[in-house]
Design an enzyme around this catalytic site. Structure first.
Site, short mmCIF file in Angstrom:
data_model
loop_
_atom_site.label_atom_id
_atom_site.label_comp_id
_atom_site.label_asym_id
_atom_site.label_seq_id
_atom_site.Cartn_x
_atom_site.Cartn_y
_atom_site.Cartn_z
N HIS A 292 -47.30 -26.10 -16.73
CA HIS A 292 -47.92 -27.19 -15.98
C HIS A 292 -46.84 -28.12 -15.46
O HIS A 292 -45.83 -28.32 -16.12
CB HIS A 292 -48.88 -27.96 -16.91
CG HIS A 292 -49.82 -28.86 -16.17
ND1 HIS A 292 -49.40 -30.03 -15.58
CD2 HIS A 292 -51.15 -28.76 -15.93
CE1 HIS A 292 -50.44 -30.60 -14.99
NE2 HIS A 292 -51.51 -29.85 -15.19
N THR B 158 -57.87 -27.39 -12.71
CA THR B 158 -58.31 -26.37 -13.68
C THR B 158 -59.81 -26.43 -13.87
O THR B 158 -60.49 -25.40 -13.94
CB THR B 158 -57.66 -26.59 -15.06
OG1 THR B 158 -56.27 -26.78 -14.90
CG2 THR B 158 -57.90 -25.40 -15.97
N ASP C 220 -55.25 -20.20 -12.37
CA ASP C 220 -56.26 -21.23 -12.09
C ASP C 220 -56.08 -21.88 -10.72
O ASP C 220 -57.05 -22.19 -10.04
CB ASP C 220 -56.34 -22.28 -13.20
CG ASP C 220 -55.09 -23.11 -13.38
OD1 ASP C 220 -54.04 -22.76 -12.80
OD2 ASP C 220 -55.15 -24.12 -14.12
N HIS C 221 -54.83 -22.07 -10.30
CA HIS C 221 -54.56 -22.72 -8.99
C HIS C 221 -53.05 -22.70 -8.76
O HIS C 221 -52.30 -22.24 -9.61
CB HIS C 221 -55.10 -24.16 -8.96
CG HIS C 221 -54.67 -24.97 -10.15
ND1 HIS C 221 -53.38 -25.42 -10.31
CD2 HIS C 221 -55.34 -25.37 -11.26
CE1 HIS C 221 -53.30 -26.10 -11.44
NE2 HIS C 221 -54.46 -26.07 -12.05
N GLU D 86 -52.25 -21.13 -16.42
CA GLU D 86 -51.99 -22.40 -15.75
C GLU D 86 -51.02 -22.23 -14.57
O GLU D 86 -49.96 -21.61 -14.71
CB GLU D 86 -51.43 -23.40 -16.78
CG GLU D 86 -51.09 -24.77 -16.23
CD GLU D 86 -52.27 -25.47 -15.58
OE1 GLU D 86 -53.36 -25.49 -16.18
OE2 GLU D 86 -52.12 -25.98 -14.46
C1 GP9 Z 1 -55.49 -29.78 -18.98
C2 GP9 Z 1 -55.15 -28.55 -18.25
C3 GP9 Z 1 -54.39 -28.86 -17.01
O1 GP9 Z 1 -56.30 -29.62 -20.06
O2 GP9 Z 1 -56.24 -27.76 -18.03
O3 GP9 Z 1 -55.19 -29.41 -16.06
P1 GP9 Z 1 -54.81 -29.43 -14.53
O4 GP9 Z 1 -53.97 -30.63 -14.29
O5 GP9 Z 1 -54.09 -28.17 -14.21
O6 GP9 Z 1 -56.12 -29.50 -13.86
MN MN Z 2 -54.42 -26.12 -14.22
#
Ligand code: GP9
Ligand code: MN
Length: 637
Positions: free
Chosen positions: A416, A301, A475-476, A259
């Site tokens: 996150h 994500t 992921d980003h 994440e």
């Molecule tokens: C939520 C997680 C976070 O299940 O994948 O999502 P994001 O806000 O990073 O897209």
């Molecule tokens: Mn994410």
């Protein structure tokens, strides 16, 4: 007598138009303030500043005009309140995402629950001032009731006049904006740019029109529309690295999504403490890619998952996971399934978040282990939910039970936004930049690294290790443009467009038998993951609609295209119309980037045509026709 006075005042046009002018001016000022001081729209010159100041006007005439046309004075008040709330919702959304809401995103209310912990971070006490005018209007109209206002009775035809005036105002706005950017509405990848030029309310109108067009596209699509994409992909095809083909044949795959993990944290420290000590060592054991970029947009994500499994681009508006979960796909799980693989997802969040439960079915996953399958208790949770260390250990137990070979995607959660942790999980001190977000991010990154260590070490001890390829990727971004200044303080450099672009790199590490340890600097993105993994597994992936290329291939096209139509090639980085030398960061002649921008636009357009038109449903049909044509061609030869 009373009625007479009233009608007399009513007929005082000067008074009435003064009130109109005041109402319009106050809303205009408010919108001007929000667009200029709360949004960060990169105003580059005086002309742009003037456009930004002018652009609220047409939308105000339209909004209030329609209000009056529909319901006179009440309509005016209603649209004033509506407009104010709309602006404020945009303010909140912008603070969180640095972006503007799109219609498809409204369908994602299910995700809002997950925002719980972030919402307090985006509210500010001073926001009350954004509603002072609304309170004043209600107070005046319902409590003070001065006769001047009592007699202010807008006529519907006046509403009509206001709404009609909005048209030339908008055309003037558009023509003016086009002095800065031609074909603004046709080439609108970047919502910040759109809002800068036409204003946030007009942007919403534009978005509604776009949505209508999108719906039409799917309804009227036919199989011929797949041909341009197939031709393009055929022309741009490169061969995968043949020496790597099948080195991991029959092995399990773990695609581990970290994440909000950006490359700048790798081999970096804060207060003399490494941010990712474990990952820094681990990367020596596999192929580590240091020029690998995320390519996500509003679907975050879920976009990274979409790109990984399809090797197609996510959408510019909304999340394909929500808007196009009903499409036909031929994704990784399906292709691997045909080759004897079990495919699973592990992510300890609500299964409906990002509509995953629905979309995973469409992508062909066999099983989704979501929150309800984990031992989620309050002690083991914080912020967004289940802490990574517990997610990892439960997941390893589950994985050991899976039928092999498997393809298993795992998605962490703790790192996150808003990046908070229980005291006893803070392994390093906060940072000391001017951004609390960035300061806390260092700690959650460090926590995630510790959880990763525990996972990988346990995994190495398990029977799975020898039979598995581990693909770890970010992921980003976690730190948005809003924190540029603090990033500059931390990295000790000025974060210009080029640096901001380079900050979109995320780590990628592949570990497994047959993968030589190396630091690989090829320019690539998440779109390249699928072909790379398939080649390692030696799986014949006959879905021709893939935009990525094997990352190990010697003759791969070094090109990474972002969802904004920007790109990085081996030589250049093209961002928002500007062109930089990719390695030095020096700005170069804009013409050097023209071919790159053109290719980006073409490629994104083709990918979009497939998703919007649900064109993969025609794949078999189109391929059959092409094969027939080839055969006839050969016979004629
Ligand atoms: C939520 C997680 C976070 O299940 O994948 O999502 P994001 O806000 O990073 O897209
Ligand atoms: Mn994410």
């Amino acid at each position: 007598m009373f009625t007479k006075t009233k009608s007399k005042k009513n007929n005082n046009p000067l008074n009435k138009w003064l009130i109109y002018a005041a109402v319009i001016a106050i809303f205009w000022l408010k919108m001007y303030f929000i667009q200029g001081s709360i949004f960060t729209l990169d105003v580059e010159n005086a002309n742009e500043a003037a456009i930004l100041a002018f652009n609220p006007l047409s939308s105000i005439f339209l909004l209030f005009g329609l209000g009056i046309l529909l319901a006179g004075r009440k309509g005016l008040l209603a649209t004033y309140i509506f407009g104010s709330v709309l602006l404020y919702v945009n303010v909140l959304f912008y603070r969180e995402y640095n972006d503007f809401i799109t219609i498809p995103m409204l369908g994602q209310v299910a995700n809002l629950a997950g925002l719980g912990s972030s919402i307090t971070n985006i509210l500010s006490l001073t926001d009350v001032f954004l509603f002072v005018d609304v309170f004043a209007a209600v107070f005046l109209l319902f409590y003070l009731k001065p006769t001047r206002f009592q007699s202010f009775m807008p006529k519907r035809r006046e509403g009509f006049v206001l709404a009609v005036i909005a048209i030339p105002l908008f055309l003037a706005n558009l023509a003016w904006a086009e002095t800065e950017r031609t074909d603004l509405l046709e080439r609108a990848f970047d919502r910040n740019m759109l809002v800068k030029y036409i204003g946030v309310i007009n942007y919403h109108v534009y978005d509604i029109v776009l949505q209508g067009q999108t719906e039409m596209k799917k309804t009227f699509a036919d199989s011929n529309e797949l041909v341009p994409a197939l031709n393009y992909l055929n022309e741009n095809k490169t061969e995968p690295n043949s020496e790597m083909t099948g080195v991991a044949e029959g092995k399990n795959v773990i695609a581990l999504s970290l994440e909000s993990t950006q490359t700048f944290v790798v081999d970096n420290e804060v207060n003399g403490e490494e941010l990712t000590p474990y990952f820094n060592d681990l990367k020596e054991e596999g192929a580590y890619f240091n020029n690998f970029y995320h390519q996500v947009k509003q679907g975050r994500t879920s976009d990274s998952e979409f790109i990984l499994d399809n090797s197609m681009y996510g959408l510019n508006r909304g999340a394909a996971f929500f808007t196009h979960s009903g499409n036909e796909y031929e994704a990784t799980p399906e292709v691997l399934g045909e080759n004897g693989y079990t495919s699973t997802n592990m992510h300890a969040n609500d299964k409906s978040f990002w509509n995953r439960n629905v979309m995973y079915d469409s992508l062909g996953y066999d099983e989704f282990y979501s929150k309800e399958d984990y031992d989620v208790t309050e002690e083991k949770s914080y912020g967004w939910g289940y802490l990574d260390e517990y997610f990892f250990s439960d997941s390893l137990d589950k994985m050991e039970e899976l039928e092999q070979p498997f393809y298993n995607k795992m998605i962490t959660l703790t790192n996150h936004h808003p990046f908070t942790l229980p005291e006893d999980k803070k392994y390093i001190e906060e940072g000391d930049t001017s951004s609390g977000t960035l300061n806390r991010f260092f700690q959650t990154i460090r926590y995630q690294d510790e959880a990763l260590k525990q996972f990988v070490e346990d995994f190495k001890e398990s029977d799975l290790y020898d039979d598995t390829v581990l693909v770890i990727y970010g992921d980003h971004f976690g730190i948005s443009e809003n924190h540029q200044q603090a990033m500059g303080e931390y990295l000790d450099k000025d974060i210009n467009e080029y640096e901001q672009f380079q900050l979109q790199r995320v780590p990628l590490l592949m570990i497994g038998e047959g993968i030589e340890p190396q630091e690989n600097d090829t320019v690539g993105g998440q779109i390249d993951l699928r072909p790379t993994i398939m080649n390692l597994l030696g799986v014949e992936d006959d879905n021709p609609v893939q935009f990525g290329q094997d990352l190990f291939s010697e003759d791969r096209r070094e090109m990474m295209i972002t969802r904004d139509g920007d790109f990085a090639s081996d030589e250049y980085v093209g961002v928002k119309g500007s062109c930089f030398d990719r390695e030095t960061g020096e700005e170069v002649e804009g013409s050097a980037c023209e071919p790159g921008f053109e290719q980006a636009e073409e490629e994104l357009g083709l990918s979009d045509s497939i998703v919007y038109g649900d064109l993969l449903r025609y794949l078999d049909e189109t391929e059959m026709i092409e094969e027939e044509m080839n055969e006839t061609g050969q016979q004629e030869d």
